[in-house]
Design a protein around this motif. Structure first.
Motif, PDB file in Angstrom:
ATOM      1  N   PRO A  31      30.387  -0.549  42.016  1.00 34.04           N
ATOM      2  CA  PRO A  31      28.748  -1.719  42.232  1.00 34.04           C
ATOM      3  C   PRO A  31      27.899  -1.173  40.575  1.00 34.04           C
ATOM      4  O   PRO A  31      28.020  -1.785  40.031  1.00 34.04           O
ATOM      5  CB  PRO A  31      28.648  -1.304  43.093  1.00 34.04           C
ATOM      6  N   GLU A  32      27.570   0.311  40.649  1.00 33.61           N
ATOM      7  CA  GLU A  32      26.306   1.067  39.971  1.00 33.61           C
ATOM      8  C   GLU A  32      27.479   0.176  38.446  1.00 33.61           C
ATOM      9  O   GLU A  32      26.269  -0.036  37.074  1.00 33.61           O
ATOM     10  CB  GLU A  32      26.029   1.644  39.577  1.00 33.61           C
ATOM     11  N   ILE A  33      28.144   0.948  37.979  1.00 38.30           N
ATOM     12  CA  ILE A  33      29.234   0.411  37.190  1.00 38.30           C
ATOM     13  C   ILE A  33      29.186  -0.943  36.301  1.00 38.30           C
ATOM     14  O   ILE A  33      29.331  -1.470  35.160  1.00 38.30           O
ATOM     15  CB  ILE A  33      30.223   2.031  36.422  1.00 38.30           C
ATOM     16  N   ASP A  34      29.651  -1.103  37.446  1.00 39.84           N
ATOM     17  CA  ASP A  34      29.860  -3.194  36.650  1.00 39.84           C
ATOM     18  C   ASP A  34      28.685  -3.966  36.790  1.00 39.84           C
ATOM     19  O   ASP A  34      28.243  -4.539  35.826  1.00 39.84           O
ATOM     20  CB  ASP A  34      30.493  -3.499  38.012  1.00 39.84           C
ATOM     21  N   ARG A  35      27.293  -3.388  37.433  1.00 37.83           N
ATOM     22  CA  ARG A  35      26.003  -4.023  37.160  1.00 37.83           C
ATOM     23  C   ARG A  35      25.909  -2.936  35.523  1.00 37.83           C
ATOM     24  O   ARG A  35      24.961  -4.329  35.076  1.00 37.83           O
ATOM     25  CB  ARG A  35      24.775  -3.220  37.948  1.00 37.83           C
ATOM     26  N   GLN A  36      25.853  -2.290  35.479  1.00 39.80           N
ATOM     27  CA  GLN A  36      25.820  -1.713  33.618  1.00 39.80           C
ATOM     28  C   GLN A  36      26.554  -2.378  32.926  1.00 39.80           C
ATOM     29  O   GLN A  36      25.805  -2.451  31.777  1.00 39.80           O
ATOM     30  CB  GLN A  36      25.721  -0.026  34.118  1.00 39.80           C
ATOM     31  N   HIS A  47      24.220   4.362  29.576  1.00 41.93           N
ATOM     32  CA  HIS A  47      24.739   3.565  30.394  1.00 41.93           C
ATOM     33  C   HIS A  47      26.713   5.138  30.084  1.00 41.93           C
ATOM     34  O   HIS A  47      26.809   5.356  31.171  1.00 41.93           O
ATOM     35  CB  HIS A  47      25.551   2.480  29.889  1.00 41.93           C
ATOM     36  N   PHE A  48      26.669   5.274  28.858  1.00 41.72           N
ATOM     37  CA  PHE A  48      27.539   6.499  28.846  1.00 41.72           C
ATOM     38  C   PHE A  48      27.699   8.030  29.090  1.00 41.72           C
ATOM     39  O   PHE A  48      27.870   7.805  29.822  1.00 41.72           O
ATOM     40  CB  PHE A  48      27.777   6.543  27.122  1.00 41.72           C
ATOM     41  N   GLY A  49      26.353   8.200  29.363  1.00 43.52           N
ATOM     42  CA  GLY A  49      26.399   8.905  29.665  1.00 43.52           C
ATOM     43  C   GLY A  49      25.601   9.051  31.406  1.00 43.52           C
ATOM     44  O   GLY A  49      26.718  10.365  31.804  1.00 43.52           O
ATOM     45  N   PHE A  50      25.706   8.334  31.794  1.00 47.77           N
ATOM     46  CA  PHE A  50      25.566   8.206  33.126  1.00 47.77           C
ATOM     47  C   PHE A  50      27.534   7.882  33.438  1.00 47.77           C
ATOM     48  O   PHE A  50      27.793   8.772  34.979  1.00 47.77           O
ATOM     49  CB  PHE A  50      25.244   7.067  34.197  1.00 47.77           C
ATOM     50  N   GLU A  51      27.909   7.227  33.452  1.00 47.06           N
ATOM     51  CA  GLU A  51      29.407   7.506  32.953  1.00 47.06           C
ATOM     52  C   GLU A  51      30.512   8.187  32.592  1.00 47.06           C
ATOM     53  O   GLU A  51      31.397   8.769  33.488  1.00 47.06           O
ATOM     54  CB  GLU A  51      30.308   5.966  31.786  1.00 47.06           C
ATOM     55  N   GLU A  52      29.777   9.381  32.074  1.00 43.11           N
ATOM     56  CA  GLU A  52      30.404  10.535  31.646  1.00 43.11           C
ATOM     57  C   GLU A  52      30.100  11.079  33.102  1.00 43.11           C
ATOM     58  O   GLU A  52      31.066  11.803  33.167  1.00 43.11           O
ATOM     59  CB  GLU A  52      30.484  11.657  30.139  1.00 43.11           C
ATOM     60  N   GLU A  84      40.388   3.585  35.269  1.00 42.70           N
ATOM     61  CA  GLU A  84      40.929   5.288  35.580  1.00 42.70           C
ATOM     62  C   GLU A  84      40.341   5.758  36.684  1.00 42.70           C
ATOM     63  O   GLU A  84      40.514   6.250  37.811  1.00 42.70           O
ATOM     64  CB  GLU A  84      41.559   6.104  34.824  1.00 42.70           C
ATOM     65  N   LEU A  85      38.555   5.615  36.842  1.00 45.40           N
ATOM     66  CA  LEU A  85      37.531   7.121  37.754  1.00 45.40           C
ATOM     67  C   LEU A  85      37.423   5.604  39.018  1.00 45.40           C
ATOM     68  O   LEU A  85      37.725   6.622  39.783  1.00 45.40           O
ATOM     69  CB  LEU A  85      36.237   6.117  36.735  1.00 45.40           C
ATOM     70  N   LYS A  86      37.585   4.360  39.233  1.00 48.36           N
ATOM     71  CA  LYS A  86      37.690   4.397  40.525  1.00 48.36           C
ATOM     72  C   LYS A  86      38.311   4.537  41.920  1.00 48.36           C
ATOM     73  O   LYS A  86      38.662   4.556  42.595  1.00 48.36           O
ATOM     74  CB  LYS A  86      38.268   2.289  40.680  1.00 48.36           C
ATOM     75  N   SER A  87      40.163   5.139  41.193  1.00 48.29           N
ATOM     76  CA  SER A  87      41.013   5.423  41.958  1.00 48.29           C
ATOM     77  C   SER A  87      40.712   7.107  42.296  1.00 48.29           C
ATOM     78  O   SER A  87      41.199   7.650  43.721  1.00 48.29           O
ATOM     79  CB  SER A  87      42.201   5.665  41.004  1.00 48.29           C
ATOM     80  N   TYR A  88      39.869   7.474  41.622  1.00 44.47           N
ATOM     81  CA  TYR A  88      39.232   9.042  41.206  1.00 44.47           C
ATOM     82  C   TYR A  88      38.073   8.991  42.943  1.00 44.47           C
ATOM     83  O   TYR A  88      38.257   9.892  43.487  1.00 44.47           O
ATOM     84  CB  TYR A  88      39.064  10.191  40.249  1.00 44.47           C
ATOM     85  N   ILE A  89      37.718   8.040  42.785  1.00 44.63           N
ATOM     86  CA  ILE A  89      36.565   7.621  43.269  1.00 44.63           C
ATOM     87  C   ILE A  89      36.681   7.618  44.449  1.00 44.63           C
ATOM     88  O   ILE A  89      35.759   8.337  45.745  1.00 44.63           O
ATOM     89  CB  ILE A  89      35.359   6.733  43.087  1.00 44.63           C
TER      90      ILE A  89
END
Length: 134
Positions: A15-20, A58-63, A126-131
Motif C-alpha cells: 500500500p505505501e509504495i503503491d500510494r507513492q 520515494h527511491f530512498g524509501f523503496e531502497e 520482487e519486493l512483495k514476496s519478500y515482505i
C-alpha cells in the motif's frame, strides 16, 4: 504520442509504495503532456522540480524497504534509481538551456515514464514476496 499510464496497472500490492507510485505517475504524465503541447516553460519546470524532490524521497524509501527485507534485487534497484535520477537531471538541464521541445518530450516519454513503468513491473514487484515472507 505520450505514454499515459493508468495508476492501477502499476500496483505491486504494498500500500505505501503503491500510494507513492500514484503520486509520481500523475506528474510524469502531466510533464509528458505539457512537453508535447509545448506549454509554458515555468509549468514544465515546476513539474520537473517536484519530480526531482519526490523521486529522491520515494527511491530512498523503496531502497530502505528492499534492504530491510533482504530483497535480492536491492542493488539492481538502487542502480536503476541512480540512472533515473541522472536522466531526470539531464532533462532539467536541457529544459534550462534549450526549453521545451519535441525531442525533450520524447526523451521524457521514453527514458523516464516508460522506464518507470517497466522498472515497477520487472524489479519492484520482487519486493512483495519478500515482505510477505517476513
Amino acid at each position: 504520442m505520450p505514454l499515459v499510464i493508468e495508476n492501477d496497472s502499476l500496483s505491486i500490492g504494498i500500500p505505501e509504495i503503491d500510494r507513492q507510485h500514484k503520486q509520481l505517475i500523475d506528474p510524469l504524465n502531466t510533464l509528458v503532456d505539457a512537453l508535447f503541447a509545448n506549454r509554458g516553460k515555468e509549468k514544465i519546470k515546476d513539474i520537473v522540480d517536484f519530480l526531482d524532490l519526490y523521486v529522491a524521497q520515494h527511491f530512498g524509501f523503496e531502497e530502505t524497504c528492499m534492504q530491510r527485507y533482504n530483497c535480492p534485487v536491492s542493488s539492481n534497484n538502487a542502480a536503476a534509481h541512480t540512472k533515473f535520477i541522472k536522466t531526470l537531471s539531464e532533462v532539467k538541464q536541457e529544459l534550462q538551456t534549450t526549453g521545451s521541445s519535441l525531442s525533450l518530450a520524447i526523451k521524457v516519454n521514453e527514458q523516464l515514464l516508460d522506464w518507470f513503468v517497466n522498472h515497477i513491473k520487472k524489479v519492484e514487484r520482487e519486493l512483495k514476496s519478500y515482505i510477505s515472507k517476513s
